[in-house]
Design an enzyme around this catalytic site. Structure first.
Site, mmCIF file in Angstrom:
data_model
loop_
_atom_site.group_PDB
_atom_site.id
_atom_site.type_symbol
_atom_site.label_atom_id
_atom_site.label_comp_id
_atom_site.label_asym_id
_atom_site.label_seq_id
_atom_site.Cartn_x
_atom_site.Cartn_y
_atom_site.Cartn_z
ATOM 1 C CG ASN A 1 -0.325 -0.188 2.561
ATOM 2 O OD1 ASN A 1 0.528 -0.820 2.515
ATOM 3 N ND2 ASN A 1 -1.051 0.391 3.538
ATOM 4 C CD GLU B 1 -1.736 4.696 4.559
ATOM 5 O OE1 GLU B 1 -1.075 5.668 5.355
ATOM 6 O OE2 GLU B 1 -2.366 3.746 4.724
ATOM 7 C CB CYS C 1 -5.340 -1.428 -1.580
ATOM 8 S SG CYS C 1 -6.343 -0.704 -0.596
ATOM 9 C CD GLU D 1 -5.134 -6.040 -1.135
ATOM 10 O OE1 GLU D 1 -4.733 -4.940 -0.988
ATOM 11 O OE2 GLU D 1 -5.873 -6.547 -0.123
ATOM 12 C CB CYS E 1 -10.623 -2.584 0.230
ATOM 13 S SG CYS E 1 -10.079 -2.089 -1.250
#
Ligand code: THU
Length: 135
Positions: free
Chosen positions: A46, A48, A57, A59, A89
């Site tokens: 991830n 940010e 994210c 994934e 998510c």
């Protein structure tokens, strides 16, 4: 089905990717490793952002890395976050859905110990909307 060796490899690659997680706002570090049909593996973490919403994210980082290098057929993904299990998510489930047969694609939910769970994408995203719905 996935054999034990590839499951171990994917979990290890997800843990390695997690070590690069850039998560100074949530402190929730996640790594993922995506297995392509040809056996290649793309990992991601991830990432940010100070403006929050541009964050990505683990994934999706892995999926976008793979697709941007010409890989669009996937078998499985391993995810390692903070607890025993970090479920993907909803947005990541939908992004994965674009490229896989939900019944066949395996999501390996791992933590820091040796335990893990495997779910199909169909279990995680039932009655999903995919490319076939547009045709
Ligand atoms: N996150 C992931 O990378 N993958 C997941 O499966 C769940 C959440 C990230 C997004 C954000 O950077 C942090 O974890 C907290 O939600």
């Amino acid at each position: 089905m996935l054999d034990a060796e590839i499951i171990d490899t994917l979990i290890r690659r997800a843990r390695d990717a997690r070590s690069f997680s850039y998560a100074p706002y949530s402190n929730f570090h996640v790594g993922a490793a995506l297995l392509c049909i040809d056996g290649s593996i793309y990992s991601g973490c991830n990432v940010e952002n100070a403006a929050y919403s541009p964050g990505n994210c683990a994934e999706r980082t892995a999926v976008f890395k793979a697709v941007s290098e010409g890989h669009t057929k996937f078998k499985a993904i391993a995810i390692v976050g903070e607890g025993d299990v970090t479920p993907p998510c909803g947005v990541c489930r939908q992004v994965l859905r674009e490229f896989v047969v939900p019944q066949d694609f395996q999501v390996i939910l791992a933590g820091h110990g040796s335990a893990y769970k495997i779910k199909s994408l169909e279990e995680l995203l039932p009655l999903s909307f995919g490319p076939d719905n547009l045709i």
